[in-house]
Design a protein around this motif. Structure first.
Motif, PDB file in Angstrom:
ATOM      1  N   LYS A 170       0.659  -1.229  -0.042  1.00 24.80           N
ATOM      2  CA  LYS A 170       0.142   0.142  -0.042  1.00 24.80           C
ATOM      3  C   LYS A 170       0.857   1.394  -0.003  1.00 24.80           C
ATOM      4  O   LYS A 170       0.380   2.495  -0.452  1.00 24.80           O
ATOM      5  CB  LYS A 170      -0.693  -0.121   1.145  1.00 24.80           C
ATOM      6  CG  LYS A 170      -1.863  -1.092   1.386  1.00 24.80           C
ATOM      7  CD  LYS A 170      -2.802  -1.424  -0.057  1.00 24.80           C
ATOM      8  CE  LYS A 170      -3.541  -2.626   0.205  1.00 24.80           C
ATOM      9  NZ  LYS A 170      -4.331  -2.837  -1.006  1.00 24.80           N
ATOM     10  N   ILE A 171       2.146   1.180   0.543  1.00 22.41           N
ATOM     11  CA  ILE A 171       3.147   2.362   0.340  1.00 22.41           C
ATOM     12  C   ILE A 171       4.321   1.912   0.083  1.00 22.41           C
ATOM     13  O   ILE A 171       4.929   0.906   0.441  1.00 22.41           O
ATOM     14  CB  ILE A 171       3.251   2.999   1.821  1.00 22.41           C
ATOM     15  CG1 ILE A 171       3.598   4.347   1.640  1.00 22.41           C
ATOM     16  CG2 ILE A 171       3.698   2.000   2.703  1.00 22.41           C
ATOM     17  CD1 ILE A 171       3.290   5.237   2.942  1.00 22.41           C
ATOM     18  N   HIS A 214       4.868   5.261  -4.375  1.00 25.24           N
ATOM     19  CA  HIS A 214       3.196   5.555  -4.270  1.00 25.24           C
ATOM     20  C   HIS A 214       2.583   5.224  -2.905  1.00 25.24           C
ATOM     21  O   HIS A 214       3.317   4.943  -2.053  1.00 25.24           O
ATOM     22  CB  HIS A 214       2.430   4.521  -5.337  1.00 25.24           C
ATOM     23  CG  HIS A 214       2.436   3.248  -4.468  1.00 25.24           C
ATOM     24  ND1 HIS A 214       3.558   2.231  -4.275  1.00 25.24           N
ATOM     25  CD2 HIS A 214       1.382   2.594  -4.214  1.00 25.24           C
ATOM     26  CE1 HIS A 214       3.264   1.101  -3.879  1.00 25.24           C
ATOM     27  NE2 HIS A 214       1.813   1.426  -3.726  1.00 25.24           N
ATOM     28  N   PHE A 215       1.412   5.814  -2.745  1.00 24.31           N
ATOM     29  CA  PHE A 215       0.784   5.567  -1.554  1.00 24.31           C
ATOM     30  C   PHE A 215      -0.772   5.210  -1.887  1.00 24.31           C
ATOM     31  O   PHE A 215      -1.401   6.248  -2.410  1.00 24.31           O
ATOM     32  CB  PHE A 215       0.837   6.839  -0.694  1.00 24.31           C
ATOM     33  CG  PHE A 215       0.399   6.561   0.614  1.00 24.31           C
ATOM     34  CD1 PHE A 215       0.155   5.312   1.471  1.00 24.31           C
ATOM     35  CD2 PHE A 215      -0.434   7.755   1.508  1.00 24.31           C
ATOM     36  CE1 PHE A 215      -0.674   5.165   2.638  1.00 24.31           C
ATOM     37  CE2 PHE A 215      -1.134   7.673   2.691  1.00 24.31           C
ATOM     38  CZ  PHE A 215      -1.239   6.420   3.060  1.00 24.31           C
ATOM     39  N   ASP A 216      -1.300   4.030  -1.666  1.00 25.20           N
ATOM     40  CA  ASP A 216      -2.556   3.725  -1.859  1.00 25.20           C
ATOM     41  C   ASP A 216      -3.252   4.043  -0.565  1.00 25.20           C
ATOM     42  O   ASP A 216      -3.638   3.037   0.441  1.00 25.20           O
ATOM     43  CB  ASP A 216      -2.717   2.097  -2.021  1.00 25.20           C
ATOM     44  CG  ASP A 216      -4.259   1.669  -2.270  1.00 25.20           C
ATOM     45  OD1 ASP A 216      -5.056   2.543  -2.395  1.00 25.20           O
ATOM     46  OD2 ASP A 216      -4.419   0.673  -2.805  1.00 25.20           O
ATOM     47  N   ARG A 217      -3.507   5.326  -0.283  1.00 22.33           N
ATOM     48  CA  ARG A 217      -4.140   5.705   0.947  1.00 22.33           C
ATOM     49  C   ARG A 217      -5.487   4.926   1.216  1.00 22.33           C
ATOM     50  O   ARG A 217      -5.689   4.460   2.410  1.00 22.33           O
ATOM     51  CB  ARG A 217      -4.530   7.021   0.848  1.00 22.33           C
ATOM     52  CG  ARG A 217      -5.139   7.903   2.001  1.00 22.33           C
ATOM     53  CD  ARG A 217      -5.408   9.270   1.790  1.00 22.33           C
ATOM     54  NE  ARG A 217      -6.286   9.873   2.948  1.00 22.33           N
ATOM     55  CZ  ARG A 217      -5.738  10.998   3.961  1.00 22.33           C
ATOM     56  NH1 ARG A 217      -4.472  11.264   3.915  1.00 22.33           N
ATOM     57  NH2 ARG A 217      -6.591  11.373   4.672  1.00 22.33           N
ATOM     58  N   ASP A 218      -6.306   4.844   0.299  1.00 25.21           N
ATOM     59  CA  ASP A 218      -7.924   4.255   0.507  1.00 25.21           C
ATOM     60  C   ASP A 218      -7.609   2.547   0.786  1.00 25.21           C
ATOM     61  O   ASP A 218      -8.184   2.057   1.511  1.00 25.21           O
ATOM     62  CB  ASP A 218      -8.663   4.516  -0.690  1.00 25.21           C
ATOM     63  CG  ASP A 218      -9.175   5.941  -0.722  1.00 25.21           C
ATOM     64  OD1 ASP A 218      -8.960   6.379   0.279  1.00 25.21           O
ATOM     65  OD2 ASP A 218      -9.320   6.387  -1.879  1.00 25.21           O
ATOM     66  N   GLY A 219      -6.631   2.013   0.188  1.00 28.37           N
ATOM     67  CA  GLY A 219      -6.128   0.610   0.217  1.00 28.37           C
ATOM     68  C   GLY A 219      -5.831   0.319   1.570  1.00 28.37           C
ATOM     69  O   GLY A 219      -6.124  -0.667   2.158  1.00 28.37           O
TER      70      GLY A 219
END
Length: 229
Positions: free
Chosen positions: A50-51, A55-60
């Motif tokens: 997720k991070i 990148h950073f998949d905040r919602d994930g």
């Protein structure tokens, strides 16, 4: 003698955890490293993809938070509690520079803070606790009987962190550590949710030029004055 809550806040690598551990051991109190909890969630986010630095998949991450169980277990041989993620000891895993570079981003997520602050408040509901972090005296325990805010120069803090990571066998440069310290200072102080702030009634201590023992003894005097009040 009455039990109290001791909140220790401050910038990264100011020795908050070291002092908090010494105080907790001396007083027979519970010690909680709130920063380790945010590092644990960061490590979880890294494992789940997720991070990263790209990148950073905040919602994930938010959707996966229910699957991240952070807890502490006391290690008799070390004399303090180590952090566990889903019942696996990750104390060493969370002390890397990679985690350090990402933890402020994860800690700025309101959903993460809400989940961990709830746990922190529950741990400290009966007092007799020493907790260190960024928002302990302002958010987690605003009514703490003793609040300490620790500071030191960025250069001093970077050198401490550099020696700690080097002792753990990780290859790293001082300049990379200094950059990380300065970046975290900015992120921690400017985030919208629970930024790093000195509580109005906190006692500020600059430990750039004092030993751990000197600092411990000075803070212990403050503790004893509160206990006798």
């Amino acid at each position: 003698m009455k039990d109290i809550t001791i909140a220790i806040d401050g910038f990264s690598s100011t020795g908050k955890s070291t002092i908090a551990k010494l105080l907790a051991k001396s007083l027979g109190y519970v010690y909680v490293d709130s920063g380790a909890m945010y590092r644990a969630i960061t490590f979880f986010a890294m494992k789940e993809g997720k991070i990263s630095t790209e990148h950073f998949d905040r919602d994930g991450l938010i959707s996966e938070l229910p699957n991240a169980k952070v807890s502490f277990k006391f290690n008799d041989s070390l004399g303090f509690a180590e952090v566990y993620l889903n019942d696996i000891n990750i104390e060493k895993n969370i002390r890397t520079l990679e985690v350090s570079n990402l933890v402020s981003t994860v800690a700025a997520v309101p959903e993460v803070r809400k989940q961990l602050v709830k746990i922190q408040k529950e741990i400290g509901k009966n007092k007799a606790v020493v907790m260190d972090g960024r928002d302990i005296g302002t958010v987690v325990f605003p009514d703490a009987e003793l609040k300490i805010f620790m500071n030191a120069s960025a250069q001093t803090r970077a050198l401490r962190r550099y020696n700690e990571i080097k002792d753990n066998g990780e290859a790293i440069t001082f300049d990379a550590i200094l950059e990380n310290v300065q970046k975290r200072d900015h992120l921690d102080s400017t985030r919208k949710d629970s930024p790093l702030l000195k509580a109005e009634d906190a006692i500020e201590i600059d430990n750039s030029d004092v030993t751990i023992e000197e600092q411990f003894q000075n803070i212990l005097k403050l503790v004893n004055s509160v206990l006798k009040a």
